[in-house]
Design an enzyme around this catalytic site. Structure first.
Site, mmCIF file in Angstrom:
data_model
loop_
_atom_site.group_PDB
_atom_site.id
_atom_site.type_symbol
_atom_site.label_atom_id
_atom_site.label_comp_id
_atom_site.label_asym_id
_atom_site.label_seq_id
_atom_site.Cartn_x
_atom_site.Cartn_y
_atom_site.Cartn_z
ATOM 1 C CB SER A 153 101.784 33.839 74.696
ATOM 2 O OG SER A 153 101.705 35.230 74.581
ATOM 3 C CG ASP A 311 109.618 36.049 74.888
ATOM 4 O OD1 ASP A 311 109.264 37.173 74.483
ATOM 5 O OD2 ASP A 311 108.838 35.239 75.416
ATOM 6 C CG HIS A 344 106.282 36.079 72.622
ATOM 7 N ND1 HIS A 344 106.349 35.665 73.939
ATOM 8 C CD2 HIS A 344 104.960 36.017 72.276
ATOM 9 C CE1 HIS A 344 105.130 35.383 74.377
ATOM 10 N NE2 HIS A 344 104.281 35.573 73.386
#
Length: 368
Positions: A153, A311, A344
């Site tokens: 991320s 995601d 995610h």
């Protein structure tokens, strides 16, 4: 504390530096960086790996701080003896980003001229500035070249930035569930979160004290947390039950879950830091197409890019854009899209396939 497979008790350390010139021209002085290390640095100092955390993460990536801790660090499944980032083999470093609120310089830090917390007077920080601070720490630890920089991320953005800002300072780069720049939708979710904080009666232009904008920060976390899950996972976990039908309370289980996530988040995070870090995310951009290829052309390391099928915050297409540009720039890159229903947050969760992929990439220096 459950010591099974863990590296045990870990202490957070702090390094202080005189100053850090920032991308916007201002200078942050002094600069404190909170960090943890796991494993032993080799005599030749060639086994160091830097782990970069995501938005709400911190330096505590593995182990426990005390015997009474119920949970280990946020990536304990991957860092430790015999794990992907094997502490019997590597020296692992993880630091809190500047602008954060877990020990490194940020809005909660004391302003040297006023003797009070910076609050919203803290200078704007970028992903580039976060990486620049990490470089100071790595040099402080006596390391010239990192064996690897890895992150998911926001941590993936930092890893990408390392590869182009300091191409001679790392051999490998692992980017997971990330992107080279935010889309309009990704910026929109962050903006809603920021506006929730700004609309809180306790915001006080970011100069709050003990009466912080907790409600606004909780709402921001609720919005963000929706994007971390997948539709399938939410349907499996919550469904539509139980529909209470009371106008004054939350009707569905998913609502109660989000409220809990928001309320628990405010006890461990700062509203100003949420604004600063999400703005750093939104402003970071390496471009698309030829612009991205040009940006990545200075990199000299090997890359592992990992995306996740479910995601929808940073969908696989954004990872494939990075891969395409790396290939166009004739870089060594390996790409994997993992099938996962966890959304995610997949990169944070224990996954035997992911453990195998990470370990294999680090151990096999002849591929791709």
């Amino acid at each position: 504390m459950n010591e099974s497979g863990s590296i045990g008790i870990i202490e957070t350390k702090y390094a202080e530096f005189k100053e850090l010139p920032l991308k916007n021209g201002s200078v942050l002085s002094p600069v404190v960086i909170a960090y943890e290390t796991y494993g032993t640095l080799s005599p030749s100092k060639n086994n160091a790996i830097l782990i970069c955390h995501a938005l709400s993460g911190d330096a505590h990536a593995a182990g426990y701080h005390s015997e009474s801790d119920k949970k280990p660090g946020w990536w304990d499944d991957y860092i430790g003896p015999g794990k992907s980032f094997d502490t019997n083999q590597y020296f692992i470093i993880c630091s809190n980003v500047i602008g954060g609120c877990k020990g490194s310089s940020g809005p909660l830090s004391i302003h040297p001229k006023t003797g009070t917390p910076y609050g919203s007077r803290f200078p704007f920080v970028s992903i580039q500035d976060m990486v620049k601070a990490q470089k100071l720490l790595v040099e402080f630890l006596g390391i010239d070249k990192l064996f690897c920089v890895a992150g998911g991320s926001m941590g993936g953005m930092q890893a990408l930035e390392w590869s182009i800002a300091y191409p001679d300072s790392l051999l490998n780069c692992i980017v997971m569930a990330s992107t080279a720049e935010h889309s309009a939708m990704q910026i929109a979710f962050n903006e809603v979160g920021r506006q929730a904080i700004l609309s809180d009666p306790n915001w006080n232009n970011g100069l709050y004290n003990e009466n912080s904008p907790r409600k606004g920060l909780a709402l921001a976390r609720m919005v963000g947390h929706i994007t971390y899950l997948s539709d399938d996972k939410m349907r499996e976990k919550f469904g539509r039950n139980p529909p209470r039908g009371n106008i004054l309370t939350t009707d569905f289980a998913v609502g109660s879950y989000l409220i809990y996530q928001g309320e628990s988040f405010v006890d461990r995070f700062d509203a100003n830091s949420y604004i600063y870090v999400t703005k750093a995310l939104d402003h970071y951009s390496l471009g698309k197409g030829k612009e991205l290829t040009a940006a990545l052309s200075t990199a000299t390391c090997r890359f592992l890019i990992v995306s996740y099928s479910s995601d929808w915050l940073y969908p696989p297409a954004q990872s494939r854009e990075i891969v395409k540009s790396l290939e166009a720039a004739d870089k060594r890159v390996f790409y994997l899209e993992l099938q996962s229903g966890e959304g995610h947050d997949s990169f944070l969760l224990k996954n035997p396939k992911q453990i195998e992929i990470l370990k294999g990439f680090l151990e096999n220096q002849s591929s791709p």
